[in-house]
Enzyme design. Structure first.
Site, mmCIF file in Angstrom:
data_model
loop_
_atom_site.group_PDB
_atom_site.id
_atom_site.type_symbol
_atom_site.label_atom_id
_atom_site.label_comp_id
_atom_site.label_asym_id
_atom_site.label_seq_id
_atom_site.Cartn_x
_atom_site.Cartn_y
_atom_site.Cartn_z
ATOM 1 N N TYR A 104 46.411 39.936 50.965
ATOM 2 C CA TYR A 104 46.410 38.497 50.695
ATOM 3 C C TYR A 104 46.974 38.220 49.301
ATOM 4 O O TYR A 104 47.837 37.359 49.127
ATOM 5 C CB TYR A 104 44.989 37.934 50.833
ATOM 6 C CG TYR A 104 44.879 36.491 50.431
ATOM 7 C CD1 TYR A 104 45.389 35.488 51.245
ATOM 8 C CD2 TYR A 104 44.286 36.126 49.226
ATOM 9 C CE1 TYR A 104 45.310 34.158 50.873
ATOM 10 C CE2 TYR A 104 44.209 34.803 48.844
ATOM 11 C CZ TYR A 104 44.721 33.820 49.667
ATOM 12 O OH TYR A 104 44.648 32.505 49.295
ATOM 13 N N GLU A 148 39.450 26.994 52.743
ATOM 14 C CA GLU A 148 39.006 26.700 51.372
ATOM 15 C C GLU A 148 37.760 25.817 51.391
ATOM 16 O O GLU A 148 36.866 25.990 50.561
ATOM 17 C CB GLU A 148 40.119 26.037 50.556
ATOM 18 C CG GLU A 148 41.244 26.959 50.169
ATOM 19 C CD GLU A 148 40.882 28.036 49.136
ATOM 20 O OE1 GLU A 148 39.781 27.987 48.537
ATOM 21 O OE2 GLU A 148 41.716 28.926 48.928
ATOM 22 N N TRP A 191 35.765 33.803 48.080
ATOM 23 C CA TRP A 191 36.941 33.787 48.936
ATOM 24 C C TRP A 191 36.985 35.052 49.787
ATOM 25 O O TRP A 191 37.385 35.020 50.945
ATOM 26 C CB TRP A 191 38.223 33.627 48.121
ATOM 27 C CG TRP A 191 39.431 33.692 48.999
ATOM 28 C CD1 TRP A 191 40.383 34.663 49.026
ATOM 29 C CD2 TRP A 191 39.802 32.765 50.030
ATOM 30 N NE1 TRP A 191 41.320 34.390 50.000
ATOM 31 C CE2 TRP A 191 40.981 33.232 50.630
ATOM 32 C CE3 TRP A 191 39.237 31.588 50.505
ATOM 33 C CZ2 TRP A 191 41.620 32.561 51.673
ATOM 34 C CZ3 TRP A 191 39.870 30.922 51.548
ATOM 35 C CH2 TRP A 191 41.050 31.412 52.117
#
Length: 185
Positions: free
Chosen positions: A20, A42, A50
């Site tokens: 990522y 998000e 995250w």
């Protein structure tokens, strides 16, 4: 062979996180499906890490019909209940309901601007902003306020700032990170 130096927050023990960081984060994106996916993820990340959300990303994609905005807009109580019982995702009732509310607002913004990408990138006139060490800015404040005006939930300035980084409106790779000076943005 020397390992690449990455942003300090990137957990090098998690291949998903490394991928990522290296291939998605801060890369400019214009595809509305991707922009919708990242917005929803998000929003689910609010108050969590995250990495937690990223580890559940495939389950989220399956649970939310590939982040097809039209399908999410039409979720009824039966689907919401199934999502609240899905152990593969974050089962926060308010965030699940917000996903539907946000999908409906996303669709309205698409209609108004032609695409969500046009809406998002108009804030910077299509330019990528380079800055590090922040969790909010005047830009994220303004977009957060506007998204809330459109009816979105879980889009405070910190969530919006993280979103802008995720989709490449803001380029925030740290000094020393091998991605820091890439010219392809």
């Amino acid at each position: 062979m020397q390992e690449k130096i990455r942003c300090k927050w990137c957990n090098l023990k998690n291949p998903l996180y490394v991928k990522y960081h290296d291939e998605e984060w801060c890369r400019p994106h214009h595809d509305d499906t991707y922009l919708f996916e990242m917005l929803i993820l998000e929003c689910f990340q609010a108050g969590l890490s995250w990495e937690c959300v990223l580890n559940k990303r495939d389950a989220f994609r399956e649970a939310f019909d590939g982040f097809d905005v039209e399908k999410v807009c039409d979720y009824k109580e039966e689907k919401l209940e199934a999502l609240r019982k899905d152990p593969g995702i974050i089962r926060n009732r308010l965030k699940i309901q917000a996903a539907v509310t946000n999908a409906q607002a996303f669709r309205e913004i698409q209609k108004e601007y032609g695409s969500f990408s046009e809406y998002l990138w108009h804030w910077t006139e299509g330019r990528v902003i380079r800055e590090t060490g922040k969790t909010s800015s005047e830009l994220s404040d303004a977009i957060s306020k506007d998204l809330k005006k459109h009816g979105m939930k879980f889009v405070g300035t910190t969530v919006v700032y993280a979103y802008l980084q995720a989709v490449g409106v803001i380029w925030s790779h740290e000094d020393g990170c091998f991605c820091r000076h890439e010219d392809d943005i």
